[in-house]
Scaffold this motif. Structure first.
Motif, mmCIF file in Angstrom:
data_model
loop_
_atom_site.group_PDB
_atom_site.id
_atom_site.type_symbol
_atom_site.label_atom_id
_atom_site.label_comp_id
_atom_site.label_asym_id
_atom_site.label_seq_id
_atom_site.Cartn_x
_atom_site.Cartn_y
_atom_site.Cartn_z
ATOM 1 N N GLU A 178 -24.953 -26.381 -10.907
ATOM 2 C CA GLU A 178 -26.059 -26.960 -10.218
ATOM 3 C C GLU A 178 -25.099 -27.514 -9.399
ATOM 4 O O GLU A 178 -23.924 -28.586 -10.470
ATOM 5 N N ARG A 179 -25.171 -28.137 -8.359
ATOM 6 C CA ARG A 179 -24.468 -28.839 -7.337
ATOM 7 C C ARG A 179 -25.594 -30.161 -6.197
ATOM 8 O O ARG A 179 -26.781 -30.041 -6.408
ATOM 9 N N THR A 180 -24.602 -31.273 -6.366
ATOM 10 C CA THR A 180 -24.730 -32.377 -5.614
ATOM 11 C C THR A 180 -25.426 -31.472 -4.214
ATOM 12 O O THR A 180 -25.262 -30.916 -3.654
ATOM 13 N N ARG A 181 -25.902 -32.736 -3.734
ATOM 14 C CA ARG A 181 -26.373 -32.473 -2.271
ATOM 15 C C ARG A 181 -26.180 -33.712 -0.738
ATOM 16 O O ARG A 181 -24.990 -34.375 -1.768
ATOM 17 N N VAL A 182 -25.674 -33.343 -0.069
ATOM 18 C CA VAL A 182 -24.943 -33.871 1.140
ATOM 19 C C VAL A 182 -25.995 -35.167 1.219
ATOM 20 O O VAL A 182 -27.373 -34.974 1.517
ATOM 21 N N PRO A 183 -25.648 -36.456 1.107
ATOM 22 C CA PRO A 183 -26.496 -37.098 1.283
ATOM 23 C C PRO A 183 -27.668 -37.368 2.908
ATOM 24 O O PRO A 183 -27.201 -36.948 3.894
ATOM 25 N N LEU A 184 -28.705 -37.787 2.138
ATOM 26 C CA LEU A 184 -29.839 -37.320 3.133
ATOM 27 C C LEU A 184 -29.753 -37.745 4.480
ATOM 28 O O LEU A 184 -30.059 -37.925 5.611
ATOM 29 N N PRO A 185 -29.277 -39.529 4.163
ATOM 30 C CA PRO A 185 -29.175 -40.279 5.247
ATOM 31 C C PRO A 185 -27.981 -40.083 6.239
ATOM 32 O O PRO A 185 -27.944 -40.344 7.374
ATOM 33 N N LEU A 186 -27.215 -39.462 5.417
ATOM 34 C CA LEU A 186 -25.714 -38.762 6.622
ATOM 35 C C LEU A 186 -26.879 -36.725 7.263
ATOM 36 O O LEU A 186 -26.619 -37.172 8.733
ATOM 37 N N VAL A 241 -18.404 -31.840 4.678
ATOM 38 C CA VAL A 241 -18.653 -33.622 3.793
ATOM 39 C C VAL A 241 -19.343 -32.151 2.098
ATOM 40 O O VAL A 241 -18.333 -32.986 0.988
ATOM 41 N N ALA A 242 -19.364 -31.095 2.407
ATOM 42 C CA ALA A 242 -19.849 -30.637 1.385
ATOM 43 C C ALA A 242 -18.281 -30.107 0.294
ATOM 44 O O ALA A 242 -17.921 -29.792 -0.714
ATOM 45 N N ALA A 243 -17.169 -29.426 1.493
ATOM 46 C CA ALA A 243 -16.284 -28.862 1.430
ATOM 47 C C ALA A 243 -15.060 -30.313 0.206
ATOM 48 O O ALA A 243 -14.870 -29.916 -0.776
ATOM 49 N N GLU A 244 -15.734 -32.042 1.191
ATOM 50 C CA GLU A 244 -14.845 -32.545 0.078
ATOM 51 C C GLU A 244 -15.496 -33.294 -1.110
ATOM 52 O O GLU A 244 -14.765 -33.291 -2.217
ATOM 53 N N THR A 245 -16.520 -33.207 -0.771
ATOM 54 C CA THR A 245 -17.749 -33.280 -2.463
ATOM 55 C C THR A 245 -17.833 -32.290 -3.536
ATOM 56 O O THR A 245 -18.479 -32.247 -3.998
ATOM 57 N N GLY A 246 -18.065 -31.326 -2.995
ATOM 58 C CA GLY A 246 -18.167 -30.146 -3.915
ATOM 59 C C GLY A 246 -19.857 -30.304 -4.084
ATOM 60 O O GLY A 246 -20.767 -29.030 -4.705
ATOM 61 N N ALA A 247 -20.632 -30.548 -2.629
ATOM 62 C CA ALA A 247 -21.928 -30.338 -2.338
ATOM 63 C C ALA A 247 -22.297 -29.302 -1.664
ATOM 64 O O ALA A 247 -21.638 -29.071 -1.048
ATOM 65 N N GLU A 248 -23.406 -29.079 -2.041
ATOM 66 C CA GLU A 248 -24.478 -28.253 -1.260
ATOM 67 C C GLU A 248 -24.807 -27.868 0.129
ATOM 68 O O GLU A 248 -25.036 -29.169 0.444
ATOM 69 N N THR A 249 -24.737 -26.996 1.212
ATOM 70 C CA THR A 249 -25.651 -27.343 2.159
ATOM 71 C C THR A 249 -26.998 -27.336 2.704
ATOM 72 O O THR A 249 -27.443 -27.334 3.802
ATOM 73 N N THR A 255 -30.014 -27.921 2.102
ATOM 74 C CA THR A 255 -31.224 -29.431 1.823
ATOM 75 C C THR A 255 -30.550 -29.866 3.323
ATOM 76 O O THR A 255 -30.857 -30.159 4.179
ATOM 77 N N ALA A 256 -29.097 -29.800 3.409
ATOM 78 C CA ALA A 256 -28.854 -30.878 4.897
ATOM 79 C C ALA A 256 -29.264 -29.469 5.989
ATOM 80 O O ALA A 256 -29.587 -29.774 6.610
ATOM 81 N N LEU A 257 -28.805 -28.729 5.751
ATOM 82 C CA LEU A 257 -29.651 -27.109 7.152
ATOM 83 C C LEU A 257 -30.818 -27.456 6.944
ATOM 84 O O LEU A 257 -31.486 -27.326 8.099
ATOM 85 N N ALA A 258 -31.207 -27.979 6.194
ATOM 86 C CA ALA A 258 -33.285 -27.837 6.201
ATOM 87 C C ALA A 258 -33.702 -29.319 6.948
ATOM 88 O O ALA A 258 -34.480 -28.919 7.154
ATOM 89 N N VAL A 259 -32.582 -29.642 6.784
ATOM 90 C CA VAL A 259 -33.121 -31.353 7.286
ATOM 91 C C VAL A 259 -32.749 -31.379 8.762
ATOM 92 O O VAL A 259 -33.513 -31.773 9.565
ATOM 93 N N LEU A 260 -31.811 -30.946 9.697
ATOM 94 C CA LEU A 260 -31.188 -30.175 10.492
ATOM 95 C C LEU A 260 -32.383 -29.531 11.915
ATOM 96 O O LEU A 260 -32.844 -29.724 12.715
ATOM 97 N N THR A 261 -32.504 -28.389 10.272
ATOM 98 C CA THR A 261 -33.953 -27.285 10.915
ATOM 99 C C THR A 261 -35.091 -28.171 11.077
ATOM 100 O O THR A 261 -36.035 -27.422 12.496
ATOM 101 N N VAL A 262 -35.798 -28.970 10.556
ATOM 102 C CA VAL A 262 -36.893 -29.701 10.123
ATOM 103 C C VAL A 262 -36.866 -30.132 11.419
ATOM 104 O O VAL A 262 -37.755 -30.110 11.813
ATOM 105 N N CYS A 263 -36.002 -31.266 12.164
ATOM 106 C CA CYS A 263 -35.990 -32.385 13.287
ATOM 107 C C CYS A 263 -35.362 -31.032 14.396
ATOM 108 O O CYS A 263 -36.486 -31.624 15.164
#
Length: 469
Positions: A13-21, A135-143, A145-153
């Motif tokens: 299980e990995r963290t996510r890229v921060p939603l505000p970002l 950010v994902a490389a620096e924090t070990g987060a998965e991408t 969710t962030a890609l989904a946010v960009l795609t939704v936008c």
């Protein structure tokens, strides 16, 4: 340049890229689909304002050409100068070109402003993904969710654009579709400055080194090839400019020759050819977007020309498509996360077949508005699933440094597909917007969807790709 990755075993299980970002970057990524979609219902008002329909196609195409040409370069510039810097520079270009366009004294200057707007909006998505990957490389987060946010936008603006453009044009005139960029660019700039860490210090290199890393000869050949390709495709709809064809072919051949030999190529064709998942995904993307733009351009034109709706009502018919696109993007992300790209792409391609068949058999001037709304809702599904599947594959098979150029190429092929779709619509309509022509558009869409479906079912490159990143 590009590497193939496959999943091996379950990931922790990995963290996510921060939603505000992700959301801050997504607001800027909205501007490209918003501006390319609002214009679809404002062209007639622009033509009336300037007193001519001659050249109005270039108000749309000028931005598409600029975006197609600049998108890969934006990824390369982001790698050289920092993605945050390039993202903010793009916002500044968007703001300046919007003011210029709203105050344009002639159609020619409006076309120039729209092309500059394309340059600015082309920087947003590739550099946004570079920031996410960093950010994902620096924090070990998965991408994912962030890609989904960009795609939704992006998806929401692709479908909401005609609705918003129609309302703004009806209420305030076509200039409003330019002015609306200013508050969005300002909000995005402030948001990104607050939530995105500054880029690291730039490496101090001379102009000669920068030009070498940009592969200036390759960049110029790419500009020549893409520009002549887009112009030639556009000309096919009315009067083919055969004189451009040799220039297109020669510049394309020289581009391939140059990029296969350059030590630091602008487009690393050698690595791209080795990376079959990427090459196949980019090819699939071209066909997918061709089918999408058949709906995106064809449906509003038919609603106005075939059913006599005004721009505002035609835009409102596209609203259900927007809402379904947003909802299905969330569902598509879950499908990809749990099962990988093939199931997501299967849903998307089946949706294209069903949607195309409905356009070819059901949509006509006698059908009820409720039926048209229902068809529009069905058409909101395939683009979301195809986008999530294809963009996640590109993200999975590229490195942090490479993703900007790869997604820039993704955007370039999107706009080449838009011009191919415009040509297909013109040929199918035969100079008159009527039910028979629209049915032919639906048949072409059905055929493209069927070809994609066969490719997804039998694709070997999808076998080693599971949910990643």
């Amino acid at each position: 340049m590009l590497r193939n990755r496959s999943t091996a075993g379950a990931e922790p299980e990995r963290t996510r890229v921060p939603l505000p970002l992700s959301m801050g970057l997504g607001t800027g990524s909205m501007l490209q689909p918003l501006n390319s979609s609002m214009i679809a219902v404002a062209v007639i008002a622009i033509a009336h304002d300037f007193g001519t329909f001659a050249g109005t196609a270039w108000v749309i195409s000028g931005m598409y050409i600029a975006t197609a040409v600049v998108s890969p370069a934006a990824g390369r510039l982001g790698a050289l100068f920092g993605p945050r810097r390039m993202y903010l520079a793009g916002l500044a270009i968007i703001a300046a070109s919007s003011v210029f366009g709203a105050l344009a004294p002639s159609l020619t200057w409006l076309i120039v402003a729209r092309a500059l707007l394309g340059v600015g909006t082309a920087t947003q998505y590739p550099t946004a993904m570079m920031i996410v990957r960093r950010v994902a490389a620096e924090t070990g987060a998965e991408t994912r969710t962030a890609l989904a946010v960009l795609t939704v936008c992006s998806q929401s603006m692709v479908a909401l654009g005609p609705t918003l453009g129609g309302l703004l044009t009806t209420a305030f005139g076509w200039q409003a579709i330019m002015w609306v960029n200013l508050p969005m660019a300002a909000l995005t700039g402030l948001w990104v400055l607050r939530v995105v860490a500054p880029d690291g210090p730039r490496e101090r290199t001379g102009a000669r080194v920068v030009l070498r890393r940009m592969d200036l000869p390759g960049t110029v050949l790419f500009l020549a090839f893409i520009t002549t390709t887009m112009v030639f495709l556009l000309s096919l709809a009315e009067r083919p400019r055969w004189v451009i064809l040799p220039v297109m072919l020669v510049s394309g051949a020289l581009l391939v020759w140059r990029e296969l030999r350059a030590p630091e190529p602008f487009i690393d064709l050698r690595a791209m050819l080795r990376n079959r998942p990427l090459a196949m995904t980019l090819g699939r993307t071209t066909v997918t977007y061709t089918a999408f733009y058949l709906v995106y351009f064809g449906l509003p034109q038919w609603l106005q020309g075939g059913r006599g709706m005004d721009a505002g009502h035609a835009g409102l018919i596209m609203l259900p498509l927007a809402l379904v696109s947003i909802a299905s993007t969330v569902t598509a992300t879950r499908v990809y996360s749990n099962y990988g790209p093939r199931p997501a792409l299967l849903v998307g391609t089946v949706g294209l077949v069903v949607g195309g068949a409905l356009l070819a058999t059901v949509a006509d001037s006698t059908v009820t508005i409720a039926a048209i709304v229902g068809i529009a809702m069905i058409l909101g599904i395939p683009n979301s699933f195809n986008n999530i599947g294809n963009q996640n594959i590109v993200n999975a098979v590229t490195t942090t440094e490479e993703v900007g150029v790869a997604l820039g190429m993704y955007r370039t092929l999107q706009y080449i597909a838009a011009n191919i779709a415009a040509v297909i619509i013109e040929i199918c309509m035969g100079g008159a917007i009527d039910d028979a022509g629209f049915h032919r558009v639906g048949l072409v869409m059905t055929g493209l969807g069927a070809a994609l479906l066969v490719g997804v079912v039998f694709s070997r490159t999808l076998r080693g790709l599971g949910p990643r990143g």
